[in-house]
Design a protein around this motif. Structure first.
Motif, PDB file in Angstrom:
ATOM      1  N   LYS A  55       1.963  -7.471  -2.513  1.00  0.00           N
ATOM      2  CA  LYS A  55       1.906  -7.371  -1.045  1.00  0.00           C
ATOM      3  C   LYS A  55       1.449  -5.974  -0.624  1.00  0.00           C
ATOM      4  CE  LYS A  55       4.907  -7.840   3.041  1.00  0.00           C
ATOM      5  NZ  LYS A  55       4.330  -9.013   3.711  1.00  0.00           N
ATOM      6  N   LEU A  56       1.979  -4.952  -1.305  1.00  0.00           N
ATOM      7  CA  LEU A  56       1.590  -3.583  -0.991  1.00  0.00           C
ATOM      8  C   LEU A  56       0.125  -3.332  -1.324  1.00  0.00           C
ATOM      9  CD1 LEU A  56       4.812  -1.823  -2.221  1.00  0.00           C
ATOM     10  CD2 LEU A  56       3.817  -1.494   0.043  1.00  0.00           C
ATOM     11  N   VAL A  57      -0.322  -3.814  -2.481  1.00  0.00           N
ATOM     12  CA  VAL A  57      -1.715  -3.599  -2.886  1.00  0.00           C
ATOM     13  C   VAL A  57      -2.672  -4.254  -1.893  1.00  0.00           C
ATOM     14  CG1 VAL A  57      -3.426  -4.210  -4.637  1.00  0.00           C
ATOM     15  CG2 VAL A  57      -1.227  -3.244  -5.330  1.00  0.00           C
ATOM     16  N   ARG A  58      -2.369  -5.474  -1.487  1.00  0.00           N
ATOM     17  CA  ARG A  58      -3.228  -6.135  -0.494  1.00  0.00           C
ATOM     18  C   ARG A  58      -3.283  -5.323   0.794  1.00  0.00           C
ATOM     19  NH1 ARG A  58      -4.596 -11.536  -1.440  1.00  0.00           N
ATOM     20  NH2 ARG A  58      -3.336 -12.668  -2.974  1.00  0.00           N
ATOM     21  N   ALA A  59      -2.125  -4.874   1.266  1.00  0.00           N
ATOM     22  CA  ALA A  59      -2.091  -4.134   2.522  1.00  0.00           C
ATOM     23  C   ALA A  59      -2.821  -2.796   2.411  1.00  0.00           C
ATOM     24  CB  ALA A  59      -0.636  -3.916   2.948  1.00  0.00           C
ATOM     25  N   MET A  60      -2.753  -2.178   1.235  1.00  0.00           N
ATOM     26  CA  MET A  60      -3.388  -0.874   1.046  1.00  0.00           C
ATOM     27  C   MET A  60      -4.898  -0.959   0.899  1.00  0.00           C
ATOM     28  SD  MET A  60      -0.651   0.675  -1.685  1.00  0.00           S
ATOM     29  CE  MET A  60       1.003   1.203  -1.213  1.00  0.00           C
ATOM     30  N   TYR A  61      -5.390  -2.038   0.239  1.00  0.00           N
ATOM     31  CA  TYR A  61      -6.797  -2.049  -0.161  1.00  0.00           C
ATOM     32  C   TYR A  61      -7.621  -3.201   0.405  1.00  0.00           C
ATOM     33  CZ  TYR A  61      -5.496   1.593  -3.468  1.00  0.00           C
ATOM     34  OH  TYR A  61      -5.047   2.761  -4.019  1.00  0.00           O
ATOM     35  N   SER A  62      -7.001  -4.199   0.978  1.00  0.00           N
ATOM     36  CA  SER A  62      -7.775  -5.328   1.471  1.00  0.00           C
ATOM     37  C   SER A  62      -8.617  -4.943   2.679  1.00  0.00           C
ATOM     38  CB  SER A  62      -6.835  -6.479   1.862  1.00  0.00           C
ATOM     39  OG  SER A  62      -7.574  -7.536   2.448  1.00  0.00           O
ATOM     40  N   GLY A  63      -9.828  -5.498   2.721  1.00  0.00           N
ATOM     41  CA  GLY A  63     -10.654  -5.340   3.907  1.00  0.00           C
ATOM     42  C   GLY A  63     -10.245  -6.295   5.010  1.00  0.00           C
ATOM     43  N   VAL A 292       2.085   1.996   3.672  1.00  0.00           N
ATOM     44  CA  VAL A 292       0.701   1.525   3.540  1.00  0.00           C
ATOM     45  C   VAL A 292      -0.269   2.483   4.212  1.00  0.00           C
ATOM     46  CG1 VAL A 292      -0.898  -0.295   4.244  1.00  0.00           C
ATOM     47  CG2 VAL A 292       1.330  -0.899   3.274  1.00  0.00           C
ATOM     48  N   SER A 293       0.056   2.915   5.413  1.00  0.00           N
ATOM     49  CA  SER A 293      -0.867   3.795   6.134  1.00  0.00           C
ATOM     50  C   SER A 293      -0.947   5.170   5.479  1.00  0.00           C
ATOM     51  CB  SER A 293      -0.458   3.912   7.604  1.00  0.00           C
ATOM     52  OG  SER A 293       0.883   4.369   7.725  1.00  0.00           O
ATOM     53  N   ALA A 294       0.130   5.607   4.810  1.00  0.00           N
ATOM     54  CA  ALA A 294       0.083   6.885   4.106  1.00  0.00           C
ATOM     55  C   ALA A 294      -0.930   6.825   2.955  1.00  0.00           C
ATOM     56  CB  ALA A 294       1.472   7.234   3.574  1.00  0.00           C
ATOM     57  N   VAL A 295      -0.963   5.704   2.233  1.00  0.00           N
ATOM     58  CA  VAL A 295      -1.932   5.550   1.150  1.00  0.00           C
ATOM     59  C   VAL A 295      -3.347   5.489   1.705  1.00  0.00           C
ATOM     60  CG1 VAL A 295      -2.728   4.001  -0.685  1.00  0.00           C
ATOM     61  CG2 VAL A 295      -0.283   4.482  -0.417  1.00  0.00           C
ATOM     62  N   ALA A 300      -5.119   7.841  -1.613  1.00  0.00           N
ATOM     63  CA  ALA A 300      -4.486   7.808  -2.928  1.00  0.00           C
ATOM     64  C   ALA A 300      -4.952   6.598  -3.726  1.00  0.00           C
ATOM     65  CB  ALA A 300      -2.967   7.784  -2.770  1.00  0.00           C
ATOM     66  N   GLU A 301      -5.049   6.777  -5.030  1.00  0.00           N
ATOM     67  CA  GLU A 301      -5.392   5.695  -5.949  1.00  0.00           C
ATOM     68  C   GLU A 301      -4.090   5.192  -6.569  1.00  0.00           C
ATOM     69  OE1 GLU A 301      -7.423   2.886  -8.091  1.00  0.00           O
ATOM     70  OE2 GLU A 301      -8.211   4.190  -6.503  1.00  0.00           O
ATOM     71  N   VAL A 302      -3.771   3.925  -6.307  1.00  0.00           N
ATOM     72  CA  VAL A 302      -2.507   3.352  -6.755  1.00  0.00           C
ATOM     73  C   VAL A 302      -2.787   2.415  -7.927  1.00  0.00           C
ATOM     74  CG1 VAL A 302      -0.478   2.004  -6.111  1.00  0.00           C
ATOM     75  CG2 VAL A 302      -1.556   3.522  -4.428  1.00  0.00           C
ATOM     76  N   THR A 360      -2.384   8.533  -7.898  1.00  0.00           N
ATOM     77  CA  THR A 360      -3.218   9.722  -8.061  1.00  0.00           C
ATOM     78  C   THR A 360      -3.840  10.078  -6.728  1.00  0.00           C
ATOM     79  OG1 THR A 360      -3.746   9.040 -10.324  1.00  0.00           O
ATOM     80  CG2 THR A 360      -5.141  10.746  -9.333  1.00  0.00           C
ATOM     81  N   LEU A 361      -3.680  11.328  -6.310  1.00  0.00           N
ATOM     82  CA  LEU A 361      -4.290  11.794  -5.071  1.00  0.00           C
ATOM     83  C   LEU A 361      -5.733  12.225  -5.335  1.00  0.00           C
ATOM     84  CD1 LEU A 361      -1.317  13.875  -3.647  1.00  0.00           C
ATOM     85  CD2 LEU A 361      -2.178  11.708  -2.762  1.00  0.00           C
ATOM     86  N   PRO A 362      -6.606  12.072  -4.345  1.00  0.00           N
ATOM     87  CA  PRO A 362      -8.013  12.419  -4.557  1.00  0.00           C
ATOM     88  C   PRO A 362      -8.214  13.918  -4.740  1.00  0.00           C
ATOM     89  CG  PRO A 362      -7.606  11.929  -2.247  1.00  0.00           C
ATOM     90  CD  PRO A 362      -6.351  11.572  -2.977  1.00  0.00           C
ATOM     91  N   ALA A 363      -9.233  14.280  -5.515  1.00  0.00           N
ATOM     92  CA  ALA A 363      -9.570  15.691  -5.697  1.00  0.00           C
ATOM     93  C   ALA A 363     -10.046  16.272  -4.375  1.00  0.00           C
ATOM     94  CB  ALA A 363     -10.654  15.835  -6.769  1.00  0.00           C
ATOM     95  N   GLY A 364      -9.710  17.529  -4.150  1.00  0.00           N
ATOM     96  CA  GLY A 364     -10.157  18.191  -2.936  1.00  0.00           C
ATOM     97  C   GLY A 364      -9.351  17.835  -1.705  1.00  0.00           C
ATOM     98  N   ALA A 365      -8.180  17.190  -1.894  1.00  0.00           N
ATOM     99  CA  ALA A 365      -7.334  16.856  -0.754  1.00  0.00           C
ATOM    100  C   ALA A 365      -6.684  18.113  -0.210  1.00  0.00           C
ATOM    101  CB  ALA A 365      -6.272  15.848  -1.184  1.00  0.00           C
TER     102      ALA A 365
END
Length: 383
Positions: A55-63, A292-295, A300-302, A360-365
């Protein structure tokens, strides 16, 4: 593409290629054959954790963002509690086959799918409900749990104009709606109350399973149901105290279209009230929405969402684990407190510092402190 085209696309999620998000989903295991009760309990706990991660993955990455918002909304509307008996075993099919496919259908179709779902039948004990058969003997006993919640929560609303007599008559109409040995819906005539019923002034002749179908027809087309559903959707999408004029227009659209949920949602998300600047700061995020909105905000790469599943337990919203049939509240009064804000800031600090396993947080954040302050700020708690 412009806002109007984007909203139209969100209202038709099948047009959006979502294979990338689907590929991220954790895989569910099958129930172990011949498992003993202890093994089944362990399996159920793993299953709930995997479902929560998905459920979290869908909410974080689904279009298909609006669809995910509505899946969350309707699961809360038709809430079931995963820790009750076999409910957890029925959960994957419940969300996949009952909730998700019907969020843009007619309400009547969603209502029937829910009424016949093993998860709901088990959670509200209707699978055990039986009336007096033709011989006049009562088998098992009449259970009013589902009948009451069907009227109070799922359709008419607490002020929808029904009586205790209606609750009992509805419960009688749904006797015999149960679960077979394979965990599927089954109607058992021998458990059905064969007498005539009267629901909200409508006379229902003895006709077996069709009696429950008639009740669903009556409730789905009732003006109180139109208003109740319109109010709850506007409350979720616009404001805790939604504008009455918007609720009235959405309810009218519900009635005019025979409960077409796509049209009701479209009425709300294309309204002046939804697009007004005041609506932007009107809602306080639930813990699920915050995570979800924080990711999404940090990029962030989950790789493993279990850390977020645990975070939601600490934030007071463990997924699929709300015990009352009301589901988790989506209004600020349920979540806005000094202690709750401290817990949210602690979560923000963990995420921004890169201290969440599988994330993992993105580089250059931006620096961790700046990210933590952004995620934990009062402004970020709102839409």
């Amino acid at each position: 593409m412009g806002l109007a085209a984007w909203i139209d696309q969100q209202l038709h999620p099948s047009r959006i290629d979502d294979h990338a998000a689907e590929a991220r989903l954790p895989q569910l295991d099958d129930p172990p054959a011949g498992a003993n009760p202890q093994e089944l309990r362990r399996f159920a706990r793993r299953q709930v954790e995997t479902l929560a991660s998905a459920k979290l993955v869908r909410a974080m990455y689904s279009g298909r963002q609006l669809q995910e918002v509505l899946v969350d909304f309707w699961f809360n509307h038709f809430n079931v509690y995963a820790a009750k008996g076999r409910t957890a075993i029925y959960l994957p099919a419940y969300e996949r086959d009952v909730i998700r496919p019907h969020v843009f259908d007619r309400f009547r179709e969603l209502l029937e799918a829910d009424a016949k779902s093993p998860a709901m039948l088990f959670y509200l004990d209707n699978w055990l409900s039986a009336g007096t058969g033709q011989g006049g003997k009562r088998k098992r006993g009449l259970n009013e749990n589902y009948g009451r919640e069907l009227l109070e929560l799922h359709t008419l609303g607490v002020d929808g104009g029904y009586t205790q007599k209606d609750v009992t008559e509805v419960a009688r109409a749904f006797t015999g709606w149960t679960i077979d040995r394979d965990g599927r819906f089954r109607f058992v005539p021998a458990l059905h109350d064969s007498g005539e019923k009267t629901v909200l002034g409508h006379r229902i002749k003895a006709s077996g399973i069709d009696e429950g179908e008639q009740v669903l027809d009556i409730l789905a087309s009732h003006p109180s149901t139109a208003h109740h559903i319109a109010f709850e959707l506007a409350q979720r999408l616009v404001a805790d105290d939604p504008p009455p004029a918007l609720v009235d227009r959405a309810a009218a659209r519900f009635r005019d279209t025979g409960g077409d949920l796509r049209e009701v949602v479209k009425t709300i998300v294309t309204s002046a009230e939804f697009l007004a600047p005041a609506a932007r700061d009107a809602k306080f995020k639930t813990p699920f929405e915050l995570v979800v909105s924080a990711v999404r905000t940090t990029g962030a790469e989950v790789a493993d969402a279990r850390a977020f599943v645990q975070a939601l337990q600490q934030l007071g919203q463990p997924l699929y684990m709300c015990q009352p049939p009301t589901g988790y509240k989506g209004t600020a009064d349920a979540w806005l407190s000094a202690g709750g804000l401290v817990t949210r800031m602690n979560f923000a600090t963990r995420l921004a510092s890169g201290n969440m396993p599988g994330v993992t947080l993105p580089a250059g954040a931006p620096p961790a402190r700046e990210r933590a302050l952004q995620i934990g700020s009062p402004e970020f708690q709102r839409f």
